[in-house]
Design a protein around this motif. Structure first.
Motif, PDB file in Angstrom:
ATOM      1  N   UNK A  16     -12.086  -3.763 -24.598  1.00 13.72           N
ATOM      2  CA  UNK A  16     -12.463  -3.147 -23.327  1.00 13.72           C
ATOM      3  C   UNK A  16     -11.719  -1.835 -23.121  1.00 13.72           C
ATOM      4  N   UNK A  17     -10.446  -1.814 -23.470  1.00 14.88           N
ATOM      5  CA  UNK A  17      -9.677  -0.575 -23.337  1.00 14.88           C
ATOM      6  C   UNK A  17     -10.186   0.505 -24.290  1.00 14.88           C
ATOM      7  N   UNK A  18     -10.557   0.098 -25.493  1.00 14.68           N
ATOM      8  CA  UNK A  18     -11.112   1.061 -26.448  1.00 14.68           C
ATOM      9  C   UNK A  18     -12.434   1.616 -25.930  1.00 14.68           C
ATOM     10  N   UNK A  19     -13.268   0.759 -25.350  1.00 16.57           N
ATOM     11  CA  UNK A  19     -14.550   1.216 -24.807  1.00 16.57           C
ATOM     12  C   UNK A  19     -14.352   2.210 -23.669  1.00 16.57           C
ATOM     13  N   UNK A  20     -13.391   1.932 -22.803  1.00 15.98           N
ATOM     14  CA  UNK A  20     -13.126   2.862 -21.700  1.00 15.98           C
ATOM     15  C   UNK A  20     -12.524   4.166 -22.218  1.00 15.98           C
ATOM     16  N   UNK A  21     -11.703   4.083 -23.259  1.00 15.38           N
ATOM     17  CA  UNK A  21     -11.140   5.305 -23.842  1.00 15.38           C
ATOM     18  C   UNK A  21     -12.233   6.165 -24.466  1.00 15.38           C
ATOM     19  N   UNK A  22     -13.204   5.526 -25.115  1.00 19.88           N
ATOM     20  CA  UNK A  22     -14.315   6.277 -25.700  1.00 19.88           C
ATOM     21  C   UNK A  22     -15.136   6.943 -24.602  1.00 19.88           C
ATOM     22  N   UNK A  23     -15.264   6.303 -23.466  1.00 20.06           N
ATOM     23  CA  UNK A  23     -16.048   6.873 -22.366  1.00 20.06           C
ATOM     24  C   UNK A  23     -15.405   8.146 -21.823  1.00 20.06           C
ATOM     25  N   UNK A  24     -14.084   8.231 -21.872  1.00 16.06           N
ATOM     26  CA  UNK A  24     -13.397   9.389 -21.291  1.00 16.06           C
ATOM     27  C   UNK A  24     -13.009  10.437 -22.326  1.00 16.06           C
ATOM     28  N   UNK A  25     -13.400  10.255 -23.576  1.00 14.34           N
ATOM     29  CA  UNK A  25     -13.179  11.284 -24.580  1.00 14.34           C
ATOM     30  C   UNK A  25     -14.490  12.011 -24.839  1.00 14.34           C
ATOM     31  N   UNK A  27     -16.208  11.911 -27.502  1.00 14.91           N
ATOM     32  CA  UNK A  27     -17.060  11.199 -28.461  1.00 14.91           C
ATOM     33  C   UNK A  27     -18.352  10.754 -27.794  1.00 14.91           C
ATOM     34  N   UNK A  28     -18.285  10.298 -26.550  1.00 17.19           N
ATOM     35  CA  UNK A  28     -19.473   9.782 -25.872  1.00 17.19           C
ATOM     36  C   UNK A  28     -20.433  10.893 -25.455  1.00 17.19           C
ATOM     37  N   UNK A  29     -19.941  12.129 -25.336  1.00 15.52           N
ATOM     38  CA  UNK A  29     -20.811  13.216 -24.890  1.00 15.52           C
ATOM     39  C   UNK A  29     -21.452  13.983 -26.041  1.00 15.52           C
ATOM     40  N   UNK A  30     -21.091  13.711 -27.274  1.00 12.52           N
ATOM     41  CA  UNK A  30     -21.658  14.449 -28.407  1.00 12.52           C
ATOM     42  C   UNK A  30     -23.070  13.954 -28.700  1.00 12.52           C
ATOM     43  N   UNK A  31     -23.936  14.856 -29.141  1.00 11.71           N
ATOM     44  CA  UNK A  31     -25.305  14.431 -29.492  1.00 11.71           C
ATOM     45  C   UNK A  31     -25.284  13.509 -30.719  1.00 11.71           C
ATOM     46  N   UNK A  32     -26.082  12.481 -30.658  1.00 11.53           N
ATOM     47  CA  UNK A  32     -26.154  11.528 -31.748  1.00 11.53           C
ATOM     48  C   UNK A  32     -25.164  10.390 -31.624  1.00 11.53           C
ATOM     49  N   UNK A  33     -24.343  10.421 -30.589  1.00 15.24           N
ATOM     50  CA  UNK A  33     -23.392   9.320 -30.400  1.00 15.24           C
ATOM     51  C   UNK A  33     -24.095   8.148 -29.729  1.00 15.24           C
ATOM     52  N   UNK A  34     -23.612   6.943 -29.968  1.00 15.62           N
ATOM     53  CA  UNK A  34     -24.287   5.766 -29.387  1.00 15.62           C
ATOM     54  C   UNK A  34     -24.067   5.692 -27.881  1.00 15.62           C
ATOM     55  N   UNK A  35     -25.112   5.899 -27.136  1.00  9.90           N
ATOM     56  CA  UNK A  35     -25.062   5.761 -25.682  1.00  9.90           C
ATOM     57  C   UNK A  35     -24.369   6.923 -24.996  1.00  9.90           C
ATOM     58  N   UNK A  36     -24.263   6.825 -23.720  1.00  5.73           N
ATOM     59  CA  UNK A  36     -23.562   7.851 -22.959  1.00  5.73           C
ATOM     60  C   UNK A  36     -22.304   7.254 -22.335  1.00  5.73           C
ATOM     61  N   UNK A  37     -21.596   8.041 -21.571  1.00  8.09           N
ATOM     62  CA  UNK A  37     -20.303   7.617 -21.036  1.00  8.09           C
ATOM     63  C   UNK A  37     -20.435   6.432 -20.087  1.00  8.09           C
ATOM     64  N   UNK A  38     -21.488   6.401 -19.291  1.00  9.00           N
ATOM     65  CA  UNK A  38     -21.634   5.285 -18.345  1.00  9.00           C
ATOM     66  C   UNK A  38     -21.876   3.968 -19.081  1.00  9.00           C
ATOM     67  N   UNK A  39     -22.561   4.023 -20.216  1.00  6.06           N
ATOM     68  CA  UNK A  39     -22.774   2.815 -21.016  1.00  6.06           C
ATOM     69  C   UNK A  39     -21.446   2.289 -21.564  1.00  6.06           C
ATOM     70  N   UNK A  40     -20.598   3.198 -22.047  1.00  7.15           N
ATOM     71  CA  UNK A  40     -19.293   2.781 -22.572  1.00  7.15           C
ATOM     72  C   UNK A  40     -18.420   2.201 -21.456  1.00  7.15           C
ATOM     73  N   UNK A  41     -18.457   2.822 -20.274  1.00  7.16           N
ATOM     74  CA  UNK A  41     -17.676   2.294 -19.147  1.00  7.16           C
ATOM     75  C   UNK A  41     -18.171   0.921 -18.718  1.00  7.16           C
ATOM     76  N   UNK A  42     -19.492   0.752 -18.680  1.00  4.74           N
ATOM     77  CA  UNK A  42     -20.065  -0.543 -18.313  1.00  4.74           C
ATOM     78  C   UNK A  42     -19.693  -1.609 -19.332  1.00  4.74           C
ATOM     79  N   UNK A  43     -19.765  -1.254 -20.607  1.00  6.92           N
ATOM     80  CA  UNK A  43     -19.398  -2.205 -21.651  1.00  6.92           C
ATOM     81  C   UNK A  43     -17.922  -2.573 -21.552  1.00  6.92           C
ATOM     82  N   UNK A  44     -17.070  -1.593 -21.264  1.00  5.89           N
ATOM     83  CA  UNK A  44     -15.647  -1.883 -21.083  1.00  5.89           C
ATOM     84  C   UNK A  44     -15.393  -2.803 -19.907  1.00  5.89           C
TER      85      UNK A  44
END
Length: 80
Positions: A16-25, A27-44
């Motif tokens: 969960x902490x890794x998922x939230x960290x990915x949401x705030x870096x 990585x989540x905003x780059x094209x071709x990355x899996x999902x967007x930041x809100x998806x990573x936050x929700x998963x976390x």
């Protein structure tokens, strides 16, 4: 059983902490990355809530195991 549940809860919390960290870096905003930041936050958040439920199950399992052992201890000392 309780120890295994605590280990599972710790692992889920780490994910969960890794998922939230990915949401705030970035990585989540780059094209071709899996999902967007809100998806990573929700998963976390979901992983963290599942970890809390598993930790509660671990606590209840440990308490019930302790309650089962408690009446046996005086009987063992009386037999000895």
């Amino acid at each position: 059983m309780g120890r295994n549940l605590f280990i599972l809860a710790a692992s889920l919390t780490l994910f969960a902490l890794i998922s939230c960290a990915v949401a705030y870096t970035n990585v989540a905003q780059q094209p071709g990355s899996p999902g967007d930041a809100s998806l990573w936050r929700t998963m976390g958040l979901v992983l963290f809530l599942v970890a809390l439920i598993v930790a509660l199950a671990g606590v209840l399992s440990s308490l019930s195991a302790q309650a089962e052992r408690r009446p046996e201890e005086p009987r063992r000392t009386r037999r000895s």
